[in-house]
Design a protein around this motif. Structure first.
Motif, short mmCIF file in Angstrom:
data_model
loop_
_atom_site.label_atom_id
_atom_site.label_comp_id
_atom_site.label_asym_id
_atom_site.label_seq_id
_atom_site.Cartn_x
_atom_site.Cartn_y
_atom_site.Cartn_z
N ALA A 669 -43.30 -40.79 -9.49
CA ALA A 669 -44.39 -40.56 -10.47
C ALA A 669 -45.68 -41.20 -9.99
N HIS A 670 -45.59 -42.42 -9.48
CA HIS A 670 -46.77 -43.13 -8.99
C HIS A 670 -47.39 -42.38 -7.82
N TYR A 671 -46.57 -41.91 -6.90
CA TYR A 671 -47.06 -41.19 -5.74
C TYR A 671 -47.71 -39.87 -6.18
N TYR A 672 -47.10 -39.19 -7.14
CA TYR A 672 -47.65 -37.90 -7.58
C TYR A 672 -49.00 -38.10 -8.27
N THR A 673 -49.09 -39.18 -9.06
CA THR A 673 -50.35 -39.48 -9.75
C THR A 673 -51.44 -39.76 -8.72
N LEU A 674 -51.09 -40.49 -7.69
CA LEU A 674 -52.06 -40.82 -6.64
C LEU A 674 -52.55 -39.55 -5.94
N LEU A 675 -51.59 -38.62 -5.66
CA LEU A 675 -51.97 -37.37 -5.00
C LEU A 675 -52.89 -36.54 -5.88
N LYS A 676 -52.64 -36.55 -7.18
CA LYS A 676 -53.45 -35.75 -8.13
C LYS A 676 -54.87 -36.29 -8.24
N SER A 677 -55.04 -37.59 -7.91
CA SER A 677 -56.37 -38.19 -8.08
C SER A 677 -57.31 -37.83 -6.94
N VAL A 681 -54.86 -35.10 0.69
CA VAL A 681 -54.50 -36.32 1.41
C VAL A 681 -53.99 -35.93 2.79
N ASP A 682 -54.60 -36.58 3.80
CA ASP A 682 -54.11 -36.42 5.17
C ASP A 682 -52.96 -37.41 5.37
N LEU A 683 -51.71 -36.90 5.37
CA LEU A 683 -50.53 -37.77 5.36
C LEU A 683 -50.49 -38.69 6.58
N ASN A 684 -50.70 -38.13 7.77
CA ASN A 684 -50.62 -38.94 8.98
C ASN A 684 -51.64 -40.07 8.98
N GLU A 685 -52.83 -39.78 8.43
CA GLU A 685 -53.92 -40.77 8.43
C GLU A 685 -53.71 -41.83 7.34
N HIS A 686 -53.14 -41.41 6.20
CA HIS A 686 -53.10 -42.30 5.05
C HIS A 686 -51.75 -43.00 4.82
N ILE A 687 -50.74 -42.76 5.72
CA ILE A 687 -49.42 -43.38 5.50
C ILE A 687 -49.51 -44.91 5.40
N PRO A 688 -50.25 -45.62 6.29
CA PRO A 688 -50.32 -47.09 6.14
C PRO A 688 -50.87 -47.51 4.77
N HIS A 689 -51.93 -46.80 4.32
CA HIS A 689 -52.53 -47.14 3.03
C HIS A 689 -51.56 -46.85 1.90
N SER A 691 -48.30 -46.75 2.07
CA SER A 691 -47.17 -47.69 2.12
C SER A 691 -47.53 -48.98 1.40
N ARG A 692 -48.76 -49.50 1.67
CA ARG A 692 -49.15 -50.73 1.00
C ARG A 692 -49.31 -50.53 -0.50
N HIS A 693 -49.86 -49.38 -0.88
CA HIS A 693 -50.15 -49.11 -2.29
C HIS A 693 -48.85 -48.89 -3.08
N LEU A 694 -47.88 -48.18 -2.46
CA LEU A 694 -46.64 -47.84 -3.17
C LEU A 694 -45.52 -48.84 -2.93
N GLY A 695 -45.66 -49.67 -1.89
CA GLY A 695 -44.60 -50.62 -1.58
C GLY A 695 -43.38 -49.94 -0.94
N LEU A 696 -43.60 -48.82 -0.24
CA LEU A 696 -42.53 -48.07 0.42
C LEU A 696 -42.89 -47.88 1.89
N ASN A 697 -41.85 -47.73 2.73
CA ASN A 697 -42.15 -47.49 4.15
C ASN A 697 -42.52 -46.03 4.38
N GLY A 698 -43.00 -45.74 5.58
CA GLY A 698 -43.48 -44.41 5.89
C GLY A 698 -42.41 -43.35 5.78
#
Length: 773
Positions: A669-677, A681-689, A691-698
């Motif tokens: 839900a958190h990830y989906y909300t972030l995508l909707k905002s 989203v460029d996945l390859n470019e934003h994975i580090p960001h 990961s930190r925001h969601l607390g999950l690995n790539g």
């Protein structure tokens, strides 16, 4: 599961009889069980347990003894020349030595002769008898031979010599025309004990000539009797036991020299030392060359000549071993590389140049390996003849079966289990074909399976030092009173490790509710990779006492192991799995559920069976599970189809998901909300960001993205993720990727990260109803 190559035949003596023996003889249950498996009555048991001077019979009970003594005394009185004519094996050499001792003591003009195996063959020989006559011999005394020497003895009589035959071999329909025959079975039944060795008969003659028991000759009698494999019952048992006592305390130079070259301690000499160290060295001299040095050695009176003789015997024995090993190796190659020979129920192998003196031993080795009647032939290209020896198994009467082929076997002889023969090289294949057909009519699958006869089932509470010492008091063991084989059932391995410079052996602690015992398996280091902790084993072998620094302890020497339980070998997560795989029997089925696993192990293993290609009905019951299934039912079907006796759990998993886990609904839900905002989203470019925001690995973020894509929640174009604003509401479980990850995590938890007990229990629940035959 560990399956023995032998069928265990366990003696189960009557418990009441065992208790009676314990009471009557005041012995342990262990010794009583041994006797109960060998005898029928208390008197028979006493006869074995109390071997005393009553077992030594009056020599004059032997037919012909009186006449033999009178003729020898006449020769002594007249100063006649006497020839002792012996044989080239240990029995013949010791028999000759016994007669030499007594006649020299009595002042005889005596010499001896032993035929050469390769020049003269066995028994009396006309050329040697003519030579004796030329040398002025007036009386010939044969020892350990003569009963079949009809024509040579007839010649001796024609030449004017008298002949006394002393022998123990089976007589034929016609007896030799000797002046006197001294034989424990001629006439049948006249003597209380008919199974004397040749040296035993010679000893009886010596007894009669001395007029008292010649105790100084007991050493020779023990060696010849034990080496000739005659039954160690009755008088033989007495002679062997008495002789062993004398050898242990003997001051004779040859005894000390023989101990030196054999590497044994004199005070520890028993029937096994004689049978495996002394006997073979005396036999070797006659197998390879002239046997006379064997007599000279036993007659030596100083350490220097004894040491020289012992060194020669040892050298010949080493040469004999080399010949046997080389010929055995060549014979095995012939058998393994020629299906016509290897598939025959009677093995017949032949080659030019094989040493005729050792091929009987080679035949015995091949019977041990293949458990088939075996004939080994040495071909002489000059004469076109093959000369050989044969050994058999129970159920195939060698002499009778060979007798059916007299038309192509001009010369043969022997008994049910061993024989010798000479035939034309042209008839070797024909003989093999005939014997194969004859064997197919009498040898069943059961008869072609080797047997292990177990005398005593041991309760660990019985395996005390005192009880084992009492068992050793039943010695000597041998033919007719074999060394007991013990078995311990339902024991678990408490500890085990490989021992020896090359880790060829294994040392274990075995335990059950009744106790713990140390166990050693020589040349059984392979068991380390075949036994799992917790499985209930049955072990067969020998009980001995291990003494170290003055402390005595019971120890079990393992000869065979079996268990009917299936076994689980846990190789999960092992750093050296590639090395461990090399220890798994190559006949095992190496199975993979995934194609990438097949590729990974290609080259490491002889073959990998891919589940996607199906599993044949003939797949090995030793199952090596290289990876995890994609679905649980795949594993269940495999277990049901194969019915494994062993399972090796490897479960190679290069990308484990268990510790990454499954993102929660809040994560999705958190990830989906972030995508909707965001518009995209460029996945390859934003994975580090992310990961930190969601607390999950790539890896988890990529997984959630793929789930969203499969459910139509997002679109992905050129690596850019855009939320689909008009997507229908759907459950995460509808995504195939979500289901596969969930299944994979559950499979990893079930198979990869469960405890050994939990894993075995899972397989147990699916294997418990199988019936192994």
């Amino acid at each position: 599961m560990i399956e023995s190559t032998k069928t265990w035949k366990i003696q189960r003596p009557d418990e009441m009889f065992v208790q009676q023996l314990q009471k009557e003889l005041d012995i342990s249950s262990l010794a009583a069980k041994i006797l109960a498996s060998r005898v029928q009555t208390i008197d028979e048991a006493k006869d074995i347990f109390y071997t005393d001077d009553d077992h030594l019979h009056n020599p004059y009970l032997l037919s012909g003894m009186k006449e033999a003594v009178e003729r020898i005394e006449l020769a002594l009185e007249r100063g006649e020349k006497i020839l002792i004519y012996g044989d080239y094996d240990a029995d013949g050499i010791t028999s000759t030595t016994v007669m030499l001792n007594v006649l020299l003591d009595l002042g005889a003009d005596v010499d001896y002769e032993i035929p050469n195996r390769f020049v003269h063959g066995y028994g009396p020989h006309e050329e040697l008898f003519r030579k004796a006559h030329e040398n002025g011999i007036q009386l010939i005394i044969t020892v350990d031979n003569g009963i079949s020497g009809i024509e040579p003895i007839r010649l001796a009589k024609e030449l004017g010599m008298d002949v006394i035959v002393t022998d123990h071999h089976e007589p034929g329909d016609e007896l030799p025309p000797a002046d006197v025959i001294v034989h424990p079975r001629i006439p049948e039944g006249h003597y209380p004990f008919g199974e004397l060795a040749g040296v035993g008969v010679a000893f009886k003659l010596a007894h009669a000539l001395y007029g008292e028991v010649p105790e100084h000759l007991f050493e020779y009698v023990a060696i010849g009797t034990i080496a000739d494999l005659v039954p160690l019952r009755g008088e033989n048992r007495y002679l062997a036991k008495k002789g062993i006592e004398y050898i242990r305390h003997s001051n004779r130079p040859w005894v000390q020299a023989l101990c030196e070259v054999s590497g044994v301690k004199q005070h520890e000499i028993d029937e096994e030392v004689i049978g495996f160290y002394f006997g073979p060295r005396l036999n070797a001299i006659g197998r390879l060359d002239d046997a006379k040095p064997g007599v000279e050695f036993l007659m030596s009176e100083d350490m220097q000549s004894a040491a020289v003789g012992a060194k020669l015997l040892n050298q010949k024995n080493n040469e004999r071993k080399d010949f046997v090993n080389e010929i055995t190796k060549e014979a095995i190659e012939i058998i393994e590389n020629n299906p016509e020979i290897g598939n025959s129920l009677v093995l017949v192998v032949a080659k030019e140049g094989w040493h005729a003196g050792v091929i009987g031993i080679v035949a015995s080795r091949l019977v041990e390996k293949y458990y088939k009647p075996t004939i080994v032939l040495s071909i002489d290209p000059e004469t076109g003849l093959a000369k050989g020896s044969a050994r058999s198994i129970d159920g195939f009467h060698l002499y009778n079966e060979l007798a059916k082929n007299r038309d192509i076997l001009p010369h043969f002889g022997g008994h049910p289990m061993a024989a010798g023969m000479t035939l034309s090289v042209d008839n070797i294949d024909e003989l093999r074909n005939r014997l194969h057909q004859q064997a197919s009519e009498c040898l069943t699958e059961e008869l072609l399976t080797p047997k292990l006869s177990i005398d005593v089932l041991v309760d660990l509470s019985e395996a005390t030092v005192e009880a084992i010492e009492e068992v050793q008091a039943l010695k000597p063991f041998g033919v007719g009173f074999e060394k007991p084989i013990f078995a311990i059932q339902q024991v678990s391995v408490r500890s085990m490790r490989k021992i020896g410079a090359n880790e060829d052996h294994i040392k274990m602690e075995l335990e059950n509710a009744h106790g713990i015992i140390d166990a050693v398996g020589f040349n059984k280091g392979h068991l380390y990779n075949e036994i799992t902790y917790g499985v209930k084993l049955s072990v067969a072998g020998d009980l001995q006492i291990n003494e170290w620094q003055g402390r005595k302890k019971a120890q079990f020497f393992i000869s065979d192991v079996q268990t009917s339980e299936w076994q689980l070998f846990d190789y999960r997560g092992k750093a050296n799995v590639n090395q461990l795989l090399k220890t798994i029997p190559m006949e095992s089925a190496f199975v993979a559920f995934r194609e990438e696993t097949v590729q990974y192990f290609r080259g490491m293993l002889p073959s990998v069976q891919f589940i996607g290609d199906g599993i044949s009905d003939s797949v090995s019951p030793y199952l090596v599970l290289l990876d995890l299934p994609k679905q649980l039912h795949e594993m269940e079907m495999l277990i049901e189809n194969v019915k494994p006796k062993r399972i090796y759990a490897v479960f190679y998993t290069p990308n484990s998901l268990f510790f990454n886990g499954m993102p929660t609904r809040k994560h999705f839900a958190h990830y989906y909300t972030l995508l909707k905002s965001r518009p995209f989203v460029d996945l390859n470019e934003h994975i580090p960001h992310l990961s930190r925001h969601l607390g999950l690995n790539g890896e988890n973020i990529k997984f959630m993205t793929k789930v969203f894509f499969e459910l139509g929640f997002v679109t992905i174009e050129n690596g850019l993720i855009t939320v689909n604003q008009f997507a229908e509401k759907r459950s995460l479980a509808e995504a195939a990727t979500y289901q596969l990850r969930k299944q994979q995590i559950e499979l990893e938890q079930q198979f990869l990260y469960s405890t050994y007990s939990e894993l075995k229990q899972w397989f147990n629940e699916r294997i418990k109803d199988f019936s192994y035959s």
